[in-house]
Design an enzyme around this catalytic site. Structure first.
Site, PDB file in Angstrom:
ATOM      1  N   GLU A 126       6.986   4.922  -8.031  1.00 56.63           N
ATOM      2  CA  GLU A 126       5.692   5.008  -8.697  1.00 56.63           C
ATOM      3  C   GLU A 126       5.099   6.414  -8.597  1.00 56.63           C
ATOM      4  O   GLU A 126       4.512   6.913  -9.561  1.00 56.63           O
ATOM      5  CB  GLU A 126       4.724   3.981  -8.105  1.00 56.63           C
ATOM      6  CG  GLU A 126       5.081   2.534  -8.412  1.00 56.63           C
ATOM      7  CD  GLU A 126       5.085   2.225  -9.891  1.00 56.63           C
ATOM      8  OE1 GLU A 126       4.385   2.922 -10.661  1.00 56.63           O
ATOM      9  OE2 GLU A 126       5.797   1.296 -10.294  1.00 56.63           O
ATOM     10  N   ASP A 169      -2.182   0.908 -15.913  1.00 56.12           N
ATOM     11  CA  ASP A 169      -1.826   2.304 -16.153  1.00 56.12           C
ATOM     12  C   ASP A 169      -2.025   2.610 -17.626  1.00 56.12           C
ATOM     13  O   ASP A 169      -2.581   1.795 -18.374  1.00 56.12           O
ATOM     14  CB  ASP A 169      -0.386   2.583 -15.696  1.00 56.12           C
ATOM     15  CG  ASP A 169       0.665   1.913 -16.580  1.00 56.12           C
ATOM     16  OD1 ASP A 169       0.303   1.029 -17.397  1.00 56.12           O
ATOM     17  OD2 ASP A 169       1.853   2.263 -16.459  1.00 56.12           O
ATOM     18  N   TYR A 179      -4.020   1.922  -9.169  1.00 49.14           N
ATOM     19  CA  TYR A 179      -2.810   1.543  -9.900  1.00 49.14           C
ATOM     20  C   TYR A 179      -1.599   1.446  -8.979  1.00 49.14           C
ATOM     21  O   TYR A 179      -0.877   0.440  -8.978  1.00 49.14           O
ATOM     22  CB  TYR A 179      -2.512   2.547 -11.030  1.00 49.14           C
ATOM     23  CG  TYR A 179      -1.085   2.454 -11.470  1.00 49.14           C
ATOM     24  CD1 TYR A 179      -0.632   1.366 -12.217  1.00 49.14           C
ATOM     25  CD2 TYR A 179      -0.149   3.409 -11.075  1.00 49.14           C
ATOM     26  CE1 TYR A 179       0.689   1.235 -12.575  1.00 49.14           C
ATOM     27  CE2 TYR A 179       1.180   3.289 -11.431  1.00 49.14           C
ATOM     28  CZ  TYR A 179       1.591   2.203 -12.173  1.00 49.14           C
ATOM     29  OH  TYR A 179       2.911   2.065 -12.508  1.00 49.14           O
TER      30      TYR A 179
END
Length: 355
Positions: A38, A139, A121
């Site tokens: 991520e 996102d 997020y």
């Protein structure tokens, strides 16, 4: 609530089952690998980020190994991804996990946000993928899908509107498996409901989509505020002394490329003419005499695009210079220079003209 919310969510899950990309961080519940993927994929396309993920996992397969690494090694491995604050936050985060959590990422959406570089997020992604917590991810891909399908005209660039999309995503998630639903809606935005004109003809939810029915695909999502681009003009002096060593310095201020190495730099208010670039030296660089003949070369102007800045760069390459050893510069040989973390624009120039 949209009257076809169950149709929307179930259709996304069915679409994902048939269209999901085979990516190495999918199917794992290891929060370290999920977190690493991520962080790398923030503001980075999957095709660009995938090789970096694989190199990081190969070099640092565990939290402990990444936490023990020197920052320069982390920055060198990150080189080319840009947004280097991500790499520094990545290193700070894993060191905190090692020192305060015994090398194990904490469970829980709220607890994860206490770590450096982990916002709402990323915390939602880790919490749902690793721990199956029922929290939605929001996102850019998710914002775009929700805005188009439900016809939401609120500006996605305004922080105050984030809760609108988060609440809507939470309703669509409902009781579905969060680790699957979140991957599905993110993948749908990345592959099907793309920026610009989406693939509406093959879209499984087009019959219920506001943007498709009202021909508003290009109008949604709404983002009013535009990024102001700042031009900057750099002249780098790639100076090699008579021993072949190169002058470099680590950038330590809060400007771009903090922690990376660069050459003596003269920044000007405008682009100097080619005949003028040899007349001014950066502060702290003392070349007693420029060598004659072909030992001095001036590169063409290179445009390097960053998110908020456009850099216009020239390199002056001076070989066999008689240089004062005083000043803020560190002198390294070419092998040492190879190993230092550098902005990608400098690395590309070196690969073409020095190495």
């Amino acid at each position: 609530m949209h009257k076809q919310d169950t149709f929307f969510s179930e259709s996304l899950l069915n679409w994902y089952a048939e269209n999901q990309r085979d990516l190495p961080w999918r199917g794992t519940r290891d929060p370290y690998k999920i977190w690493l993927s991520e962080i790398i994929l923030q503001q980075t396309r999957v095709a660009q980020g995938l090789p970096y993920y694989e190199r990081f996992i190969e070099r640092f397969p565990t939290v402990k190994q990444l936490a023990k690494a020197e920052e320069q090694e982390v920055l060198r491995l990150w080189q080319g991804l840009g947004y280097y604050s991500r790499a520094r936050n990545l290193h700070a985060c894993v060191r905190k996990v090692e020192s305060e959590y015994g090398g194990i990422f904490p469970e829980g959406y709220a607890e994860l946000q206490k770590l450096p570089g982990i916002g709402k997020y990323t915390a939602a992604a880790i919490a749902s993928f690793a721990f199956h917590e029922s929290v939605p991810v929001v996102d850019g891909n998710v914002l775009r899908v929700l805005a188009r399908y439900f016809g939401i005209a609120q500006d996605i660039g305004e922080a105050k509107n984030w809760s609108v999309f988060f609440s809507l995503a939470q309703k669509q998630l409902g009781s579905f498996p969060p680790q699957i639903f979140n991957q599905a809606i993110m993948e749908f935005g990345a592959v099907q409901c793309k920026p610009g004109m989406p693939n509406c003809e093959t879209c499984p939810v087009r019959i219920g989509c506001y943007a498709a029915q009202e021909k508003q695909q290009l109008a949604l999502p709404v983002k009013v505020k535009k990024t102001k681009i700042r031009p900057r003009y750099f002249t780098y002096w790639l100076v090699q002394n008579q021993e072949g060593e190169v002058a470099v310095q680590e950038r330590k201020d809060t400007d771009i490329w903090k922690g990376l190495y660069h050459f003596p730099l003269l920044e000007t208010e405008s682009l100097p003419k080619e005949e003028e670039v040899l007349k001014a030296l950066p502060a702290g660089l003392f070349i007693q005499e420029l060598p004659s003949g072909g030992s001095v070369s001036v590169s063409p102007v290179i445009k390097h695009v960053l998110s908020h800045q456009h850099l216009f760069i020239r390199f002056i390459h001076v070989k066999e210079a008689s240089v004062s050893q005083k000043g803020p510069w560190r002198w390294v040989n070419t092998e040492q220079l190879q190993e230092l973390p550098k902005p990608i624009v400098i690395d590309k120039y070196l690969q073409e003209y020095l190495f």
